[in-house]
Design an enzyme around this catalytic site. Structure first.
Site, PDB file in Angstrom:
ATOM      1  N   HIS A   1       0.816  -1.222   0.000  1.00 44.27           N
ATOM      2  CA  HIS A   1       0.000   0.000   0.000  1.00 44.27           C
ATOM      3  C   HIS A   1       0.846   1.266   0.000  1.00 44.27           C
ATOM      4  O   HIS A   1       0.354   2.346  -0.324  1.00 44.27           O
ATOM      5  CB  HIS A   1      -0.985   0.005   1.171  1.00 44.27           C
ATOM      6  CG  HIS A   1      -0.402   0.336   2.512  1.00 44.27           C
ATOM      7  ND1 HIS A   1      -0.147  -0.621   3.463  1.00 44.27           N
ATOM      8  CD2 HIS A   1      -0.035   1.513   3.071  1.00 44.27           C
ATOM      9  CE1 HIS A   1       0.353  -0.041   4.546  1.00 44.27           C
ATOM     10  NE2 HIS A   1       0.431   1.260   4.324  1.00 44.27           N
TER      11      HIS A   1
ATOM     12  N   ASP B   1       0.129  -7.563   1.701  1.00 42.52           N
ATOM     13  CA  ASP B   1       0.565  -6.165   1.718  1.00 42.52           C
ATOM     14  C   ASP B   1       2.087  -6.050   1.676  1.00 42.52           C
ATOM     15  O   ASP B   1       2.688  -5.262   2.405  1.00 42.52           O
ATOM     16  CB  ASP B   1       0.012  -5.431   2.948  1.00 42.52           C
ATOM     17  CG  ASP B   1       0.045  -3.913   2.777  1.00 42.52           C
ATOM     18  OD1 ASP B   1       0.206  -3.456   1.634  1.00 42.52           O
ATOM     19  OD2 ASP B   1      -0.067  -3.203   3.786  1.00 42.52           O
TER      20      ASP B   1
ATOM     21  N   ASN C   1       5.213   4.597   9.193  1.00 44.49           N
ATOM     22  CA  ASN C   1       5.950   3.392   9.586  1.00 44.49           C
ATOM     23  C   ASN C   1       5.660   2.204   8.665  1.00 44.49           C
ATOM     24  O   ASN C   1       6.328   1.172   8.746  1.00 44.49           O
ATOM     25  CB  ASN C   1       5.601   2.968  11.012  1.00 44.49           C
ATOM     26  CG  ASN C   1       6.382   3.730  12.062  1.00 44.49           C
ATOM     27  OD1 ASN C   1       5.809   4.333  12.956  1.00 44.49           O
ATOM     28  ND2 ASN C   1       7.693   3.738  11.939  1.00 44.49           N
ATOM     29  N   SER C   2       4.660   2.322   7.805  1.00 39.09           N
ATOM     30  CA  SER C   2       4.278   1.186   6.949  1.00 39.09           C
ATOM     31  C   SER C   2       5.459   0.665   6.154  1.00 39.09           C
ATOM     32  O   SER C   2       6.174   1.424   5.512  1.00 39.09           O
ATOM     33  CB  SER C   2       3.171   1.598   5.980  1.00 39.09           C
ATOM     34  OG  SER C   2       1.948   1.728   6.626  1.00 39.09           O
TER      35      SER C   2
ATOM     36  N   GLY D   1      -9.429 -25.532  -3.723  1.00 38.56           N
ATOM     37  CA  GLY D   1     -10.666 -25.544  -4.493  1.00 38.56           C
ATOM     38  C   GLY D   1     -11.907 -25.780  -3.663  1.00 38.56           C
ATOM     39  O   GLY D   1     -12.786 -26.560  -4.048  1.00 38.56           O
ATOM     40  N   VAL D   2     -11.990 -25.103  -2.511  1.00 38.07           N
ATOM     41  CA  VAL D   2     -13.190 -25.193  -1.675  1.00 38.07           C
ATOM     42  C   VAL D   2     -13.538 -23.808  -1.137  1.00 38.07           C
ATOM     43  O   VAL D   2     -12.677 -22.942  -1.042  1.00 38.07           O
ATOM     44  CB  VAL D   2     -13.003 -26.162  -0.477  1.00 38.07           C
ATOM     45  CG1 VAL D   2     -12.777 -27.575  -0.939  1.00 38.07           C
ATOM     46  CG2 VAL D   2     -11.881 -25.685   0.430  1.00 38.07           C
TER      47      VAL D   2
END
Length: 490
Positions: free
Chosen positions: A124, A155, A228-229, A285-286
């Site tokens: 982001h 992220d 801080n990301s 696949g569920v």
């Protein structure tokens, strides 16, 4: 994805979970005991930090913002001072005073993992950026020449720069050995103040904050703030054991609840981004859901546990070995599946083509199978097969169904009303706080008509992907009286 500093990155959040920039700190106290002297204060972490700060960088981005996002529906703005003004202000970006698209800047953090110029940050932080500049502690700057890969679900992003000389790099540690109470240290760029260090402890592990299907966060009270990301969370050996990603805060500042992607998750994703330029997750696949107290007894369980299979993708890996709806998956590859959320993480961590033992409960009997993992299809990258289906966090607390004649009779809904009917609202949810109730009919989501529950889910996921902070519903009551409701994204 686009940078999320200020208004831009705030849209990426759910509820009051706010994306952040790198860095938090660490604070180690000497053990208390009879006769312990504290004249010099807590034990210093300066020696540890000194060897790490050069590897932590500030990430600055620029991005051109037009009036509305590409591909968005035509804008129907509300009049000034109308009851809906605040809703529309949240959805649409205005042009600059001269009517032209405006440029916005954002700041985040990152860290070097390879002296040749590989840098980790949050997706982001760099999403949608036109230009990305890496700022080092010695004042030098390098332009990112390539985004090697990015993964919105965890992220994470991997960047490439071309340094004139080898860079100072840090290494990853083993996040699986972390214990609640262990000391950790964060270094980053909060509010543009580069090189800031904070310290704290591990408050919890394996946190699920409804940010995505693979939530497995480290929670820490080390101060993490805007900017801080993408920064590193270190252990006391100077190893990166997490990538700082989000905070819970009603104000946008640190209140001591921050979250980091565990290093073991990050390493798997980053290795794939480096090798393939994309993630290649395992696929079963569920579609699954949690086992409730009410369901447990009827399924032959002594307590709610496991992942209940709601549907199986035809010709998928699960269907091939005979997994069926109503099966309860209890163990996957030796990992106990306590709740539905455990299964997506376990499957995604598997290697495509790997044979994995699966233990499940079917009609009260234990069944052992071996499934060969496929690769999560490209078209499912934004909508993984292993998710909450049509409920939970995806629907802001709403349970919805097609508007059948039986439901019209049950809720006495007029024949002139068309849409998707609400049949349940989770107490305390975002929808409940906006007084949405069973019997209401969803007519539009973000100004687009809906007739099936799947259409509502698709629109909500599009809103989340866009980074908007609220979703706008047009609701009808039983008599067809319409009202707009803006519900915060959580």
């Amino acid at each position: 994805m686009s940078g999320r500093t200020g208004r831009s990155w705030a849209r990426h959040l759910r509820g009051i979970v706010t994306a952040i920039a790198v860095g938090t700190g660490l604070c180690i106290a000497a053990p208390h005991g009879p006769g312990t002297a504290f004249a010099r204060g807590p034990v210093s972490v300066a020696d540890i930090a000194e060897g790490l700060q050069e590897a932590v960088v500030n990430i600055s981005t620029t991005q051109t913002i037009d009036e509305r996002e590409e591909g968005a529906p035509p804008v129907r703005k509300g009049p000034k001072s109308s009851p809906f003004e605040e809703f529309f202000d949240d959805f649409f970006d205005d042009k600059g005073p001269d009517g032209k698209p405006r440029k916005v800047s954002s700041l985040g953090s990152g860290f070097v993992i390879d002296p040749s110029g590989l840098i980790v940050t949050n997706n982001h932080v760099i999403e949608g950026a036109d230009e990305i500049i890496v700022n080092f502690t010695d004042g030098s700057k390098l332009k990112v020449i390539k985004i090697l890969g990015h993964d919105p679900k965890t992220d994470l992003a991997l960047l490439k720069v071309e340094p004139r000389k080898p860079l100072k790099a840090v290494s990853f540690g083993d996040s699986s050995v972390l214990r609640v109470g262990d000391w950790v240290m964060a270094i980053g760029n909060p509010f543009g103040l580069g090189g800031s260090l904070t310290i704290g402890v591990v408050s919890a592990t394996k946190r699920d904050i409804n940010a995505g299907p693979y939530d497995d966060f480290i929670q820490t009270d080390a101060a993490i703030n805007r900017g801080n990301s993408g920064g590193p969370l270190f252990n006391m050996d100077g190893q990166v054991i997490g990538v700082n990603t989000a905070i819970i805060s009603p104000t946008g500042g640190s209140i001591g609840i921050g979250f980091a992607v565990p290093s073991n998750t990050a390493v798997t994703v980053l290795n794939q981004l480096k090798e393939f330029g994309e993630t290649r997750r395992g696929w079963l696949g569920v579609h699954v859901q949690n086992v409730t107290d009410e369901m447990a007894a009827t399924l032959g369980l002594d307590s709610p546990k496991g992942a209940l299979v709601a549907s199986v993708t035809p010709s998928g890996p699960a269907a091939t070995v005979g997994i069926k709806p109503r099966d309860v998956i209890l163990d996957f590859g030796g990992q106990t599946i306590r709740t539905m959320r455990d299964l997506p993480r376990a499957v995604a961590a598997g290697t495509v083509g790997m044979e994995v033992p699966v233990k499940l409960l079917r009609d009260g009997e234990t069944v052992d199978l071996v499934v060969t993992l496929g690769r999560l299809p490209e078209e499912d990258e934004e909508e993984p097969e292993l998710d909450e289906g049509l409920g939970g966090g995806d629907l802001l607390g709403l349970t919805i169904e097609p508007l059948t004649s039986e439901l019209r009779d049950k809720y006495r809904i007029s024949g002139k009303v068309e849409g998707v009917v609400v049949t349940g609202v989770e107490p305390g949810s975002a929808a409940a706080k906006k007084q949405i109730k069973a019997g209401d009919v969803i007519v539009e989501v973000t100004q687009e008509a809906v007739r099936q529950p799947e259409e509502v889910v698709t629109r909500l996921r599009a809103v989340r992907k866009s980074g908007r902070r609220r979703v706008l519903f047009l609701l009808a009551d039983a008599e067809g009286e319409l009202r707009f409701v803006a519900v915060p994204i959580i």
